[in-house]
Structure formats: C-alpha cells, structure tokens
Design a protein around this motif. Structure first.
Motif, short mmCIF file in Angstrom:
data_model
loop_
_atom_site.label_atom_id
_atom_site.label_comp_id
_atom_site.label_asym_id
_atom_site.label_seq_id
_atom_site.Cartn_x
_atom_site.Cartn_y
_atom_site.Cartn_z
N ILE A 254 -8.69 -4.54 1.85
CA ILE A 254 -7.28 -3.44 1.47
C ILE A 254 -8.04 -2.23 1.23
CG2 ILE A 254 -5.52 -2.76 0.48
CD1 ILE A 254 -4.99 -4.87 2.27
N ALA A 255 -8.71 -1.82 0.24
CA ALA A 255 -9.58 -0.65 -0.14
C ALA A 255 -10.33 -0.36 1.28
CB ALA A 255 -10.39 -0.67 -1.34
N GLY A 256 -11.22 -1.19 1.75
CA GLY A 256 -11.68 -0.40 2.88
C GLY A 256 -10.77 -0.06 4.15
N MET A 257 -9.86 -0.92 4.25
CA MET A 257 -8.59 -0.37 5.17
C MET A 257 -8.30 1.10 4.97
SD MET A 257 -6.44 -3.87 5.74
CE MET A 257 -7.40 -5.56 5.66
N PHE B 245 -4.53 6.90 -1.98
CA PHE B 245 -3.64 5.75 -1.97
C PHE B 245 -3.79 4.83 -3.08
CE2 PHE B 245 -8.05 4.69 -0.71
CZ PHE B 245 -8.40 3.56 -1.32
N ARG B 246 -2.92 3.79 -3.33
CA ARG B 246 -2.86 2.83 -4.26
C ARG B 246 -2.33 1.72 -3.63
NH1 ARG B 246 2.13 2.31 -6.83
NH2 ARG B 246 3.47 4.05 -6.38
N PHE B 247 -2.61 0.55 -4.22
CA PHE B 247 -2.05 -0.87 -3.69
C PHE B 247 -1.75 -1.83 -4.68
CE2 PHE B 247 -6.64 -1.20 -2.97
CZ PHE B 247 -6.88 -2.33 -3.31
N THR B 248 -1.06 -2.79 -4.36
CA THR B 248 -0.85 -3.95 -5.33
C THR B 248 -1.02 -5.25 -4.55
OG1 THR B 248 1.48 -4.24 -5.24
CG2 THR B 248 0.64 -2.72 -6.93
N LEU B 249 -1.48 -6.25 -5.19
CA LEU B 249 -1.83 -7.46 -4.59
C LEU B 249 -0.93 -8.71 -5.14
CD1 LEU B 249 -5.67 -7.98 -3.83
CD2 LEU B 249 -3.70 -7.73 -2.05
N GLU B 250 -0.36 -9.44 -4.20
CA GLU B 250 0.57 -10.69 -4.62
C GLU B 250 0.08 -11.83 -4.00
OE1 GLU B 250 4.86 -11.99 -4.07
OE2 GLU B 250 4.65 -9.94 -4.29
N GLN B 251 -0.36 -12.70 -4.54
CA GLN B 251 -0.85 -14.13 -3.97
C GLN B 251 0.47 -14.79 -3.54
OE1 GLN B 251 -3.40 -16.68 -6.28
NE2 GLN B 251 -4.16 -17.63 -4.26
N LEU B 252 0.33 -15.18 -2.19
CA LEU B 252 1.72 -15.99 -1.59
C LEU B 252 1.43 -17.28 -1.59
CD1 LEU B 252 2.31 -13.55 1.32
CD2 LEU B 252 3.44 -13.50 -0.90
N LEU C 206 3.18 0.67 3.26
CA LEU C 206 2.94 -0.40 4.25
C LEU C 206 2.76 -1.76 3.57
CD1 LEU C 206 0.63 2.01 4.64
CD2 LEU C 206 0.18 0.85 6.59
N GLU C 207 3.03 -2.81 4.17
CA GLU C 207 2.97 -3.98 3.60
C GLU C 207 1.84 -4.79 4.80
OE1 GLU C 207 6.43 -6.46 3.14
OE2 GLU C 207 7.06 -5.35 1.42
N VAL D 46 0.99 -1.06 0.06
CA VAL D 46 0.03 0.08 0.06
C VAL D 46 0.82 1.21 -0.07
CG1 VAL D 46 -1.91 1.15 1.36
CG2 VAL D 46 -1.80 -1.30 1.18
N TYR D 47 0.50 2.15 -0.90
CA TYR D 47 1.37 3.43 -1.04
C TYR D 47 0.22 4.53 -0.86
CZ TYR D 47 4.41 0.42 -3.58
OH TYR D 47 5.17 -0.63 -3.69
N VAL D 48 0.48 5.40 0.17
CA VAL D 48 -0.21 6.52 0.84
C VAL D 48 0.59 7.85 0.23
CG1 VAL D 48 -1.55 7.48 2.35
CG2 VAL D 48 -1.29 5.00 2.19
N THR D 49 0.03 8.77 -0.45
CA THR D 49 0.79 9.77 -0.74
C THR D 49 -0.41 11.18 -0.63
OG1 THR D 49 0.13 9.83 -3.08
CG2 THR D 49 2.32 8.79 -2.25
#
Length: 82
Positions: free
Chosen positions: A59-62, A75-82, A43-44, A6-9
């Motif tokens: 994540i969008a709700g958070m 904010f923007r975010f990326t998702l990666e499946q682990l 944030l991770e 998550v990137y918050v600017t």
C-alpha cells in the motif's frame, strides 16, 4: 486478505481552491461556524498479501508511486484483515 483505507490530503502549505469554494457555499447556506475545508481523496483497496507487513509495504508503494503526489499531498492508511 486485507482491506486498506487510504486517505490522501493536500499538504497544509498547499492552497485548496476546491475547499475554499465549498467553504464559501457552506457560509452562504448559513453554516458560518465553518472555518476551513480541505478536499482530499478516500480509497478502499482489497489485496491479498501473506502478512500485514507485506500489505503495508504494498500500500505504501502504491501511494508513493501512483495514488498520492508526494510534492503536494500526504497520505495515511489503515489496514484491516478480512
């Protein structure tokens, strides 16, 4: 399990006094090519979610409710499946 990055600017119209301070210090160190500095948050977040869509919604709700101030921040975010 998903990993969200998550990137918050600050929004472009919002003044960034921390960024100005860092830019001034960079200039004093000889990095005159720096024309702008904006400070943000990174944030991770690892979360268990049944689907990618569910993870995105969580994540969008958070971000909407806690991690970003919608008045002055984007904010923007990326998702990666682990």
């Amino acid at each position: 399990m998903f990993l969200a990055r998550v990137y918050v600017t600050l929004k472009p119209a919002v003044n960034d006094p921390q960024g100005l301070t860092v830019m001034g210090r960079l200039h004093s160190l000889g990095y005159d090519a720096v024309s702008d500095v904006r400070i943000g948050k990174y944030l991770e977040i690892r979360l268990d979610a049944p689907t990618e869509e569910a993870a995105e919604q969580s994540i969008a709700g958070m971000c909407d409710q806690l991690l970003a101030n919608p008045v002055i921040e984007d904010f923007r975010f990326t998702l990666e499946q682990l």
